[in-house]
Enzyme design. Sequence first.
Site, mmCIF file in Angstrom:
data_model
loop_
_atom_site.group_PDB
_atom_site.id
_atom_site.type_symbol
_atom_site.label_atom_id
_atom_site.label_comp_id
_atom_site.label_asym_id
_atom_site.label_seq_id
_atom_site.Cartn_x
_atom_site.Cartn_y
_atom_site.Cartn_z
ATOM 1 N N HIS A 158 0.827 -1.222 0.000
ATOM 2 C CA HIS A 158 0.000 0.000 0.000
ATOM 3 C C HIS A 158 0.857 1.267 0.000
ATOM 4 C CE1 HIS A 158 -3.303 -2.705 1.319
ATOM 5 N NE2 HIS A 158 -2.349 -3.242 2.050
ATOM 6 N N SER A 279 15.592 21.269 -16.269
ATOM 7 C CA SER A 279 14.387 22.051 -16.511
ATOM 8 C C SER A 279 14.793 23.341 -17.208
ATOM 9 C CB SER A 279 13.718 22.361 -15.171
ATOM 10 O OG SER A 279 13.011 23.578 -15.240
ATOM 11 N N LYS A 285 16.637 21.584 -10.966
ATOM 12 C CA LYS A 285 15.952 20.338 -11.284
ATOM 13 C C LYS A 285 16.832 19.328 -12.010
ATOM 14 C CE LYS A 285 12.045 19.338 -11.086
ATOM 15 N NZ LYS A 285 10.902 19.841 -11.847
ATOM 16 N N GLU A 292 9.870 8.324 -17.046
ATOM 17 C CA GLU A 292 8.554 8.947 -17.267
ATOM 18 C C GLU A 292 8.047 8.657 -18.679
ATOM 19 O OE1 GLU A 292 8.061 13.013 -14.962
ATOM 20 O OE2 GLU A 292 10.052 12.869 -15.832
#
Length: 461
Positions: A158, A279, A285, A292
Amino acid sequence: MSEKKTWSDRFESALHPFIVEFNASITFDIELLEYDLTGSIAHAKMLSHCQIISPAEAEQLVAGLEQIRQEYHQGQFNPGIDAEDVHFAVERRLTEITGDVGKKLHTARSRNDQVGTDIRLYLRDQITQIRTQLREFQKALLTHAENHIETIIPGYTHLQRAQPVSLAHHLLAYVQMAQRDWERLGEISKRTNISPLGAGALAGTTFPIDRHYTASLLEFEGVYSNSLDAVSDRDFAIEFLCAASLIMVHLSRLSEEMILWASQEFRFITLTDSCATGSSIMPQKKNPDVPELVRGKSGRVFGHLQAMLVLMKGLPLAYNKDLQEDKEALFDAVKTTKACLMAMTVLIAEGITFEVERLATTITEDFSNATDVADYLAARGVPFREAYNIVGKVVKTSLAEGKLLKDLSLEQWQELHPAFAEDIFAAIAPQQVVSARNSYGGTGFARVRESLNLVKAQVYS
Ligand code: ARG
């Protein structure tokens, strides 16, 4: 408007220009060219073998087809939309090269059994390549697994800390998924590798052909025994898309973990610069674009599986032009799966570093040894459910006091239950918590080592 003469003289006028385009598949089925040539060469040889054409004619056809292959390799074979599809394009060029002999190639054959042959040859080839890629992916995971048998990470259910596990155990779960993918593709390859060639348009042919001869030249393992089934079956394509979808599910799950683990909140891994991106506005970043994209691209492959199922479900026997739609689905699924396997293999092999020190502290900061306290009591005769409730209470009071189980003194343990002794401290240390789970398939270090060696033997065999 082109002088359309692909079909018989039954047709008086040429096609509407838009319909030419709408009908054509050459823009994408050119991908099948090599397989079309190979299939046609086998067909020409069979025609001569069965004395349907002369050996000299077969030789001319084979030479002409090989010339087209060369022209293609040299970038000189670029049929336009007027060729309609790869099959017509080849026949047209062959007739330019060989003259009237070229017009004999299509004897005892239809584009229906021809295209079926082509996509099977294509897919058989692609399956072999994807299986090799799966092996490389497994090897990349195995290298980390070997280095991290005794590195402990939190195990989750979970997405809540549950019980600590060996990092190798976690990685080996993905090696097992890839192993099933590899085996599944092997089985699908067998069913893909059946020859429809010689089924004709749908009913067979009046010529004394030898289907087993072409099948053996093309290294098919068998021959379709029903001509209607042969030209309209795409089960193998659906099975492949299903297998590709499962590969993508596995890659996507691993991607999700890489993304989580690279986050500030987890910090279990660091992305190396060669596999991370920046970024355009936030200079601090470092983004996990690779996993992704893999996670995102999985949807395309699932979509193709769905499209193929829907494509087939209403088709009456035998060939219907709808089947032309099978190609882009297959081609894109193949390309996407191969690209994602490659990207994930690079990412795993050189794009991540495990933050071993961070992991070592992380695993001491939670209650994931609570089951072990309950197991400790249960092993000393306390019924498990009773032990479970006792530990539940300690967790509650410890949480309220901002403490962990390791902070309890022996007196405190013994107040909870007299069965607790000095060895409770060793029993709940992360190293012991992991190594004690030595049941078959469990995360105990000895088991992990054993299972790593087994899977390694499979992968490197
Ligand atoms: N381009 C067609 C396809 O991809 C080839 C077969 C065409 N057959 C036919 N009867 N129109 O399916």
